[in-house]
Design an enzyme around this catalytic site. Structure first.
Site, mmCIF file in Angstrom:
data_model
loop_
_atom_site.group_PDB
_atom_site.id
_atom_site.type_symbol
_atom_site.label_atom_id
_atom_site.label_comp_id
_atom_site.label_asym_id
_atom_site.label_seq_id
_atom_site.Cartn_x
_atom_site.Cartn_y
_atom_site.Cartn_z
ATOM 1 N N CYS A 191 30.906 41.571 48.601
ATOM 2 C CA CYS A 191 30.722 41.142 47.214
ATOM 3 C C CYS A 191 31.789 40.141 46.771
ATOM 4 O O CYS A 191 31.823 39.753 45.611
ATOM 5 C CB CYS A 191 30.721 42.336 46.266
ATOM 6 S SG CYS A 191 32.269 43.254 46.213
ATOM 7 N N GLU A 196 39.039 46.622 50.172
ATOM 8 C CA GLU A 196 39.763 45.398 49.834
ATOM 9 C C GLU A 196 41.249 45.512 50.126
ATOM 10 O O GLU A 196 42.021 44.602 49.819
ATOM 11 C CB GLU A 196 39.538 45.045 48.355
ATOM 12 C CG GLU A 196 39.745 46.187 47.399
ATOM 13 C CD GLU A 196 39.236 45.891 45.999
ATOM 14 O OE1 GLU A 196 39.027 44.709 45.671
ATOM 15 O OE2 GLU A 196 39.042 46.847 45.228
ATOM 16 N N HIS A 199 41.305 34.153 38.762
ATOM 17 C CA HIS A 199 40.267 34.545 37.817
ATOM 18 C C HIS A 199 39.557 33.324 37.236
ATOM 19 O O HIS A 199 38.328 33.296 37.111
ATOM 20 C CB HIS A 199 40.889 35.376 36.692
ATOM 21 C CG HIS A 199 39.889 35.936 35.748
ATOM 22 N ND1 HIS A 199 39.098 37.018 36.053
ATOM 23 C CD2 HIS A 199 39.511 35.534 34.509
ATOM 24 C CE1 HIS A 199 38.301 37.273 35.035
ATOM 25 N NE2 HIS A 199 38.530 36.395 34.080
ATOM 26 N N ARG A 256 31.036 43.943 37.056
ATOM 27 C CA ARG A 256 32.480 44.052 36.811
ATOM 28 C C ARG A 256 32.692 44.665 35.424
ATOM 29 O O ARG A 256 32.803 43.956 34.427
ATOM 30 C CB ARG A 256 33.138 42.676 36.911
ATOM 31 C CG ARG A 256 33.021 42.018 38.281
ATOM 32 C CD ARG A 256 33.780 40.704 38.291
ATOM 33 N NE ARG A 256 33.822 40.078 39.601
ATOM 34 C CZ ARG A 256 33.031 39.084 39.994
ATOM 35 N NH1 ARG A 256 32.117 38.608 39.151
ATOM 36 N NH2 ARG A 256 33.134 38.566 41.194
ATOM 37 N N ASP A 261 40.389 40.156 47.519
ATOM 38 C CA ASP A 261 41.614 40.943 47.636
ATOM 39 C C ASP A 261 41.938 41.273 49.084
ATOM 40 O O ASP A 261 43.107 41.357 49.460
ATOM 41 C CB ASP A 261 41.508 42.228 46.817
ATOM 42 C CG ASP A 261 41.888 42.008 45.361
ATOM 43 O OD1 ASP A 261 42.682 41.089 45.091
ATOM 44 O OD2 ASP A 261 41.396 42.743 44.494
#
Length: 597
Positions: free
Chosen positions: A519, A448, A201, A308, A472
């Site tokens: 994305c 994902e 992150h 998001r 992911d």
């Protein structure tokens, strides 16, 4: 003495500035730059906490039983002395006045300074008094936490508002997502963390802020001190502490060159993304808050490919946004895009983005040894149907104000698809019965999880489009935790299995006449632009700061000449080398090495 620390390069460029350390603590410490006008208010919070703790110590000493060991009273006396010591509280007040840290951050920062001094003392008895200091600070932090929260600063403030003319670089063992939300629009010109991987992150947000970052630097937060002059080389994954004048000047020159390059790329922002052979490519923006929409338009995005929405749920101490608050946020994002499509992903909480104050059912997530495999994304939404339906109602209502697409994360099975569609149908009936206007939304699934990529026909029957989340998809395909620096070197977007899944997903979606985009971080990495074009991808979604670099590659590409590239790359043991070589030679034929059995 100058030292070098190596980590993982996750956001390119050079940053030069003074170190700002976030110390680890057993108590959750919010890290907030306060508005300078509220300095005295923040000082009062700290002094009040000191007085409250001093009263507590007095009461504890007064209530000691008659037969209590004398050492207990002596320890309380030591704690009282530490509490009144100017080296602790006085210096913490200076952090508030000079750097405008909130009270909690100022106190924990000074604890870090003093703890290092204790560690360096030769006398073992004195060295062990660090524990007393930590206990005093922890008690003060808990007392501060019971008071009024720190006010948030004006996002328009810059480094000059927080302690002088020099840029600031954040250094920490790790940076919590909640802190990253606070820092996203703040003053830092770079990040360094001890832990993390290329798609952790922290890394993603650093790239979104277009600032250099190095993660997985192991002992960086232990080697770097408050206010050290440091250089981040985001291309090499290198941190230089106390650089020599010659090295400093070299990196300043590199900064100026990078600024010139950004200026050249900026001229492309409103040029249509069309390949040499006339293929129109859709370059979309990833955003995290409604306020990011103007920046997406300014960067030349033709829509939002990923909003998001989980960032609306963070930094709220468990008080989740209600329907009206969400509706207002989505509406503002849609209106700001001036008629361009906005794809909003339903909340993707879990893994490296936990929520504070989770409910009892959510606590099951906390107990999972690897949160990436736990109750996250659509799994969490389906386990909390009232929350999920609240978000869906807000999304459909926002669609009245412009084109909205709804994207569902981490779907993996027919059962999850069915439950999702049932919730959507239920929400539409609720809105109809309530007489509330709502728009029609295209519905998309994020691909994902390998299970989704391998059962694409099922997804294509139920969804209008798919969006491939490569971060992911790579993590789950290669069975690694992308936030764990111990296995970060295994995170490989060039792995043949990853490329095969990407290729087949794109091909099946195109064959079915359904929209498909990427994305994840691969979409914004120019190293993959030609390869993704050769796979048939025509829609890329990335952070706005990455659009110009990818557009430059698109404008120079000829998709007809790229056709041989795909077979060459997919048939080689080393796809990255094959792709590089093919592009250098104009996608000329290569004799591929056969895959090992």
């Amino acid at each position: 003495m100058s030292i070098q620390i190596f980590g993982l390069p996750v956001s390119r460029g050079v940053a030069i500035g003074r170190a700002v350390l976030i110390a680890s603590s057993r108590v959750d410490v919010p890290h907030v730059f306060i508005d300078p006008a509220r300095t005295e208010e923040e000082i009062a919070r700290l002094l009040t906490a000191r007085d409250v703790v001093a009263t507590e110590f007095d009461a504890l000493k007064r209530d000691l039983p008659a037969d209590a060991p004398a050492e207990l009273a002596a320890i309380l006396d030591v704690h009282q002395m530490l509490l009144q010591d100017e080296a602790l509280v006085g210096a913490a007040l200076d952090w508030i006045r000079q750097r405008h840290y909130n009270a909690e951050w100022a106190l924990s920062a000074q604890l870090e300074v003093l703890a290092r001094q204790f560690d360096e003392m030769e006398d073992a008895y004195i060295r062990e008094r660090k524990v007393d200091l930590e206990q005093v600070v922890e008690r003060m932090l808990r007392s501060i936490g019971r008071g009024s929260p720190s006010p948030m600063p004006d996002p328009g403030q810059n480094a000059r508002d927080f302690g002088g003319d020099e840029p600031l670089i954040l250094v920490a063992s790790d940076i919590a997502p909640a802190d990253m939300v606070s820092f996203k629009r703040s003053v830092f010109c770079g990040f360094v963390t001890d832990v993390g991987g290329k798609t952790s992150h922290t890394a993603i947000v650093a790239r979104s802020m277009d600032i250099p970052a190095v993660v997985g630097a192991r002992q960086a937060s232990g080697l770097i001190r408050q206010d050290d002059c440091i250089i981040i080389d985001g291309d090499a994954g290198l941190v230089i502490v106390d650089p020599s004048p010659i090295v400093l000047e070299e990196y300043r020159f590199r900064q100026r060159q990078a600024e010139l390059e950004r200026g050249r790329l900026a001229r492309l922002r409103h040029t249509p993304a069309v390949t040499l052979d006339g293929e129109r490519i859709e370059l979309l923006a990833n955003i995290e808050m409604p306020e990011d929409s103007p920046g997406a338009l300014e960067a030349g995005a033709v829509g939002v490919g990923l909003f998001r929405s989980e960032f609306l749920f963070m930094n709220r101490a468990g008080n989740l946004p209600d329907e009206e608050e969400q509706y207002d946020a989505y509406r503002r994002a849609v209106e700001a895009m001036k008629g361009l499509p906005v794809t909003i992903r339903t909340v993707d909480i879990g893994a490296d983005k936990p929520l504070e104050g989770m409910s009892s059912s959510e606590l099951r997530h906390e107990s999972v040894l690897n949160p990436a495999l736990g109750l996250r994304a659509i799994r969490w939404s389906l386990s909390e149907p009232s929350m999920f339906r609240r978000q869906l109602r807000a999304l459909f209502r926002a669609a009245v104000h412009g084109p909205v697409k709804i994207l569902i994360p981490m779907l993996a099975s027919q059962r999850e698809i069915r439950q999702t569609l049932e919730n959507i149908a239920h929400v539409q009936r609720q809105l109809t019965d309530a007489g509330k206007p709502f728009g029609q939304c295209e519905l998309g699934a994020m691909i994902e999880v390998p299970a989704a990529a391998l059962t694409m026909p099922i997804f294509l029957r139920h969804f209008d489009f798919v969006s491939i989340g490569t971060n992911d998809l790579i993590q789950y395909t290669l069975a690694i935790d992308r936030a764990d620096e111990a296995v970060a070197h295994l995170y490989d977007p060039w792995h043949p299995a990853v490329l095969q899944l990407l290729h087949t997903t794109i091909a099946q979606a195109r064959a079915a006449g359904k929209g498909v985009s990427v994305c994840g971080e691969m979409a914004g990495d120019p190293a993959f632009t030609e390869l993704l074009l050769s796979m048939g991808l025509r829609s890329f979604s990335m952070h706005p700061t990455q659009i110009a670099s990818v557009k430059q590659r698109v404008l120079r590409a000829d998709t007809r000449r790229l056709a041989p590239l795909l077979d060459q790359v997919l048939s080689c043991e080393d796809p990255e080398a094959a792709c590089t070589q093919a592009l250098l030679t104009g996608a000329a034929a290569i004799a591929p090495k056969p895959m090992a059995a």
